[in-house]
Enzyme design. Structure first.
Site, PDB file in Angstrom:
ATOM      1  N   CYS B 143     -10.351  -2.506  39.674  1.00  0.00           N
ATOM      2  CA  CYS B 143      -9.820  -2.967  38.398  1.00  0.00           C
ATOM      3  C   CYS B 143      -8.301  -2.867  38.421  1.00  0.00           C
ATOM      4  O   CYS B 143      -7.738  -1.817  38.716  1.00  0.00           O
ATOM      5  CB  CYS B 143     -10.393  -2.139  37.244  1.00  0.00           C
ATOM      6  SG  CYS B 143      -9.664  -2.583  35.660  1.00  0.00           S
ATOM      7  N   CYS B 168     -11.942  -1.099  30.449  1.00  0.00           N
ATOM      8  CA  CYS B 168     -10.586  -1.564  30.153  1.00  0.00           C
ATOM      9  C   CYS B 168     -10.624  -2.705  29.140  1.00  0.00           C
ATOM     10  O   CYS B 168      -9.827  -2.739  28.199  1.00  0.00           O
ATOM     11  CB  CYS B 168      -9.887  -2.022  31.427  1.00  0.00           C
ATOM     12  SG  CYS B 168      -9.329  -0.637  32.438  1.00  0.00           S
ATOM     13  N   CYS B 232      -4.866 -13.826  -2.992  1.00  0.00           N
ATOM     14  CA  CYS B 232      -4.513 -13.248  -4.278  1.00  0.00           C
ATOM     15  C   CYS B 232      -3.931 -11.868  -3.997  1.00  0.00           C
ATOM     16  O   CYS B 232      -4.553 -11.057  -3.313  1.00  0.00           O
ATOM     17  CB  CYS B 232      -5.752 -13.129  -5.167  1.00  0.00           C
ATOM     18  SG  CYS B 232      -5.466 -12.102  -6.620  1.00  0.00           S
ATOM     19  N   CYS B 259      -6.069 -16.169 -10.548  1.00  0.00           N
ATOM     20  CA  CYS B 259      -7.263 -15.880  -9.750  1.00  0.00           C
ATOM     21  C   CYS B 259      -8.446 -15.594 -10.677  1.00  0.00           C
ATOM     22  O   CYS B 259      -8.271 -15.304 -11.858  1.00  0.00           O
ATOM     23  CB  CYS B 259      -6.977 -14.689  -8.849  1.00  0.00           C
ATOM     24  SG  CYS B 259      -8.350 -14.205  -7.800  1.00  0.00           S
ATOM     25  N   CYS B 266       2.674 -16.099  -8.874  1.00  0.00           N
ATOM     26  CA  CYS B 266       3.374 -17.300  -8.433  1.00  0.00           C
ATOM     27  C   CYS B 266       2.896 -17.650  -7.038  1.00  0.00           C
ATOM     28  O   CYS B 266       2.966 -16.831  -6.128  1.00  0.00           O
ATOM     29  CB  CYS B 266       4.879 -17.054  -8.437  1.00  0.00           C
ATOM     30  SG  CYS B 266       5.810 -18.380  -7.647  1.00  0.00           S
ATOM     31  N   HIS B 274       6.264 -15.709 -13.150  1.00  0.00           N
ATOM     32  CA  HIS B 274       7.647 -15.610 -13.596  1.00  0.00           C
ATOM     33  C   HIS B 274       8.147 -16.910 -14.203  1.00  0.00           C
ATOM     34  O   HIS B 274       9.339 -17.192 -14.185  1.00  0.00           O
ATOM     35  CB  HIS B 274       8.565 -15.137 -12.471  1.00  0.00           C
ATOM     36  CG  HIS B 274       8.502 -16.009 -11.234  1.00  0.00           C
ATOM     37  ND1 HIS B 274       8.994 -17.286 -11.212  1.00  0.00           N
ATOM     38  CD2 HIS B 274       8.014 -15.775  -9.996  1.00  0.00           C
ATOM     39  CE1 HIS B 274       8.812 -17.798  -9.994  1.00  0.00           C
ATOM     40  NE2 HIS B 274       8.209 -16.909  -9.243  1.00  0.00           N
ATOM     41  N   CYS B 319       6.648  -3.727 -30.447  1.00  0.00           N
ATOM     42  CA  CYS B 319       7.418  -4.380 -31.502  1.00  0.00           C
ATOM     43  C   CYS B 319       8.854  -3.895 -31.560  1.00  0.00           C
ATOM     44  O   CYS B 319       9.136  -2.715 -31.412  1.00  0.00           O
ATOM     45  CB  CYS B 319       6.723  -4.121 -32.836  1.00  0.00           C
ATOM     46  SG  CYS B 319       7.594  -4.823 -34.227  1.00  0.00           S
ATOM     47  N   CYS B 327      15.553   8.149 -42.354  1.00  0.00           N
ATOM     48  CA  CYS B 327      16.286   7.495 -43.435  1.00  0.00           C
ATOM     49  C   CYS B 327      15.684   6.149 -43.812  1.00  0.00           C
ATOM     50  O   CYS B 327      16.218   5.451 -44.671  1.00  0.00           O
ATOM     51  CB  CYS B 327      17.761   7.338 -43.059  1.00  0.00           C
ATOM     52  SG  CYS B 327      18.050   6.103 -41.789  1.00  0.00           S
ATOM     53  N   CYS B 332      16.807  -3.702 -35.569  1.00  0.00           N
ATOM     54  CA  CYS B 332      16.265  -4.364 -34.376  1.00  0.00           C
ATOM     55  C   CYS B 332      16.577  -3.521 -33.149  1.00  0.00           C
ATOM     56  O   CYS B 332      17.726  -3.157 -32.920  1.00  0.00           O
ATOM     57  CB  CYS B 332      16.885  -5.755 -34.242  1.00  0.00           C
ATOM     58  SG  CYS B 332      16.674  -6.488 -32.608  1.00  0.00           S
TER      59      CYS B 332
HETATM   60 ZN   LIG Z   1       7.770 -17.521  -7.371  1.00  0.00          ZN
HETATM   61 ZN   LIG Z   2      18.213  -8.062 -32.667  1.00  0.00          ZN
HETATM   62 ZN   LIG Z   3     -10.452  -0.929  34.399  1.00  0.00          ZN
HETATM   63 ZN   LIG Z   4      17.849   6.818 -39.637  1.00  0.00          ZN
HETATM   64 ZN   LIG Z   5      -7.630 -12.077  -7.458  1.00  0.00          ZN
END
Ligand SMILES: [Zn+2]
Ligand SMILES: [Zn+2]
Ligand SMILES: [Zn+2]
Ligand SMILES: [Zn+2]
Ligand SMILES: [Zn+2]
Ligand SMILES: [Zn+2]
Lengths: 161, 530
Positions: B143, B168, B232, B259, B266, B274, B319, B327, B332
């Site tokens: 071999c 082998c 996926c 999927c 993407c 995205h 939110c 207060c 926001c």
């Molecule tokens: Zn992409």
């Molecule tokens: Zn704002």
């Molecule tokens: Zn061998």
């Molecule tokens: Zn405050």
């Molecule tokens: Zn999947």
């Protein structure tokens, strides 16, 4: 595992080494680490440097490729310009390596790499750029490092096994 | 305007309908997709005429198909059978040839008819004898891999004749399959021999477990070899998606697919959905956010101070309408402005007002302005990401709410599904809103951006309204009037989202958006790099 194969390869390579190579085993060590010295042919950039190469055979050699490191520093696109001396060699990549590939072929490939660097597959991006775009400067720096690091007998690290 | 049903259908609910188009024996493999490797214009983005006729497709939606593991296997088997019948090749060799040609059957047949010898050689099948592979002891054999030469050593060689001992060969294959995950292109162990291992030889050499792994990996290469297929990316999902959108089209369309496992992603870059931002902008944006994460980090903090009394306020729902516990000041979360001014007019909370030229003369001001601008968009992007997570927590509580609702109000499971739909709508809309801010960051101001920002504003308001209702305590939720409100708001949110996506997608397809040149340069990424 494959002591038989390694012993046979070592016998062949140490008795009739490829041109420019001297191969030996470190004292009191297993056959898994080889000390190799390479002197590239005259009229090439790295002549007359003598470059130490440490070749380590993994336990599942020859199914896994040998690991090759330069112990002598050299200014080359495909060898890290540091104390690690890592080499990028196509034949040693997992996708190219075949268990029937012989160490003699690896040595040939290393010598060819010193004769003709492969800047498109570099480990040292900056040196590769210089090699491509300013060959004279590269040549000069490579020669300077030969003089600085590669004229003595290479010093191999003590193997810690 | 089209009904909501029609708008939503290509990506949301009825993949089944799309799949049935191809459920006959008519194969939807390379026949439909691979023949146009050349750069001819492809305005339909892979929609076949058939799909186009069937229903009017929205500009932001792409047609695609979900493939389950059995579909993937069947497609391969069918193609192997075809090649086996048409060409005089064994099934194993047909499989090797197909893999070599990356499952482009037409090209395989064509090339093979032209120069059979050359093609066989290139695929690693030098001579076409059909003898069964077998193990064999050869007198005087050594071999070349392990150098063993004992009498009666079992050996194996493929048709190339490179013979090695069975041990082998086994070790070689185990390493290739198990450690390196290779399958379709495992070559003969001989240095320089390109002969590829066929599955019958493999069966002879290795254990059944390894054969299973090998077949699994082969299945993977089938999907990975085709540009029109993608796995996926959901963890542990075994399905693949087939979609005709090409890399070069990714600056004109954002191919969101869904999927069967529910994962929306993407097809172009495998990131989570995205839309409306094209893949290249997403890449830039994510890189920018990673690079600037230290600057921006403090912004996305969980807690802020009440603008009026400075007590610490934690956000624990999606939110943005915050009420200080101490207060009772209502503000926001995004802009820290008075909430009452948001209600209907939403005084441009989403819009970044550019400073006038005179103000931004010196470099320092300019750089501060550019940071401010980035933070405006990043702030809103990160907030929606955060809110989507908080909404998800709430969605998990929704399940519990629904059970409670059933007991307190006597509503049936079906009757409380509106909470589930609301939660889904919130997640999807926030995902879209999040990316509108990354998109807006790169947009240069044109009259189109105003329309875009108006759409963004409308979606923001719709989402905030729904989010607020959704967080109501359970006793209020059981009020039938609130249920109707939530259902209305849910469908309104979905509608606003589609309007926004349609507008951006249409303009993207026509290359009408102008991107801010300063932001697009100085980066290694290019919009049309393929
Ligand atoms: Zn992409
Ligand atoms: Zn704002
Ligand atoms: Zn061998
Ligand atoms: Zn405050
Ligand atoms: Zn999947
Ligand atoms: Zn071979």
């Amino acid at each position: 595992m494959s002591t038989k194969r390694i012993t046979k390869e070592f016998a062949e390579v140490s008795q009739t080494p490829p041109e420019g190579f001297i191969v030996s085993l470190p004292p009191n060590d297993s056959v898994h680490t080889w000390h190799i010295t390479l002197q590239p042919p005259p009229a090439t950039t790295f002549y007359p440097g003598r470059f130490g190469i440490l070749l380590t055979l993994p336990t599942d050699y020859p199914f896994k490729p040998p690991v090759v490191k330069f112990v002598t520093r050299l200014y080359h696109p495909n060898v890290t310009n540091d104390s690690l001396g890592n080499v990028c060699l196509g034949i040693l990549k997992a996708e190219n390596w075949k268990p029937s590939t012989k160490i003699a072929s690896v040595l040939e490939a290393i010598r060819n790499l010193l004769i003709e660097p492969q800047p498109d597959d570099p480990l040292e991006e900056r040196i590769a750029d210089e090699y491509r775009n300013d060959r004279a400067t590269w040549e000069q720096k490579a020669k300077a490092q030969v003089t600085k690091y590669a004229l003595e007998d290479p010093v191999f690290p003590a193997t810690a096994n | 305007m089209d009904s909501e049903e029609e708008y939503m259908s290509p990506i949301s609910t009825d993949d089944d309908e799309i799949m049935q188009d191809d459920s006959g024996d008519e194969l939807s493999g390379p026949d439909d997709f691979d023949e146009d490797d050349f750069d001819e214009p492809d305005p339909d983005f892979g929609l076949s005429a058939k799909d186009m006729d069937k229903k009017k497709t929205a500009a932001h939606a792409v047609s695609f198909k979900v493939l389950e593991p059995s579909d993937i296997r069947r497609q391969q088997d069918d193609m192997m059978n075809d090649v086996n019948l048409i060409l005089d090749l064994t099934k194993e060799d047909a499989a090797i040839m197909l893999r070599y040609f990356r499952w482009n059957k037409e090209r395989l047949l064509e090339d093979y008819m032209d120069r059979p010898e050359k093609v066989l050689e290139a695929a690693g099948l030098n001579s076409s004898s059909s003898s069964q592979p077998k193990l064999q002891a050869v007198p005087g054999f050594v071999c070349d891999i392990c150098c063993e030469d004992e009498e009666g050593l079992q050996t194996f060689a493929m048709k190339c004749g490179h013979r090695y001992c069975v041990n082998c060969y086994r070790q070689y294959l185990t390493q290739k399959i198990q450690d390196e995950g290779e399958s379709a292109r495992i070559q003969c162990p001989s240095d320089g021999c390109g002969r590829i291992l066929d599955s019958r030889s493999l069966d002879l050499l290795v254990t059944p477990e390894l054969t299973d792994r090998y077949n699994e990996l082969l299945n993977r290469t089938y999907v990975e070899d085709k540009d029109t297929f993608k796995w996926c990316p959901a963890p542990d999902c075994p399905n693949a998606i087939e979609c005709g959108v090409k890399k070069k089209d990714l600056d004109k369309i954002v191919p969101t697919v869904e999927c069967l496992c529910g994962n929306r992603f993407c097809f172009g870059c495998a990131n989570p959905d995205h839309q409306p931002a094209p893949c290249d902008l997403v890449k830039r944006w994510l890189k920018k956010c990673a690079d600037d994460s230290e600057t921006a980090n403090w912004i996305s903090a969980h807690t802020k101070e009440c603008p009026k009394c400075s007590s610490t306020i934690e956000k624990n729902g999606g939110c943005n309408h915050m009420t200080c516990r101490k207060c009772k000041y209502e503000f926001c979360w995004m802009c820290m402005g008075l909430w009452s001014e948001h209600g209907t007019s939403w005084y441009n909370c989403n819009r970044y007002e550019e400073k006038s030229g005179a103000e931004a003369r010196d470099a320092q001001t300019r750089s501060r302005t550019s940071l401010e601008r980035y933070l405006h968009y990043y702030n809103r992007y990160a907030n929606h990401e955060q809110s989507a997570k908080l909404d998800k927590d709430i969605a998990q509580k929704t399940e519990k709410k629904m059970v409670q609702l059933q007991t307190t109000s006597g509503m049936s499971w079906i009757e409380v599904q509106y909470l589930n739909s609301a939660s889904q709508a919130l997640q999807t809309c926030r995902q879209t809103l999040k990316w509108t801010y990354a998109f807006a960051f790169y947009l240069a101001k044109t009259n189109l951006t105003e329309i875009f920002e108006d759409n963004q504003k409308d979606l923001e308001m719709a989402v905030e309204n729904l989010s607020e209702m959704f967080e109501k305590p359970i006793n209020e939720l059981s009020d039938p009037k609130l249920k109707v409100d939530i259902m209305d708001k849910t469908s309104y949110c979905n509608k606003r989202r589609i309007i926004l996506l349609e507008d951006t997608a249409e303009n993207l397809a026509k290359a009408k958006w102008t991107f801010n040149a300063d932001l697009m340069n100085g980066s290694t990424l290019l919009l049309n790099k393929h």
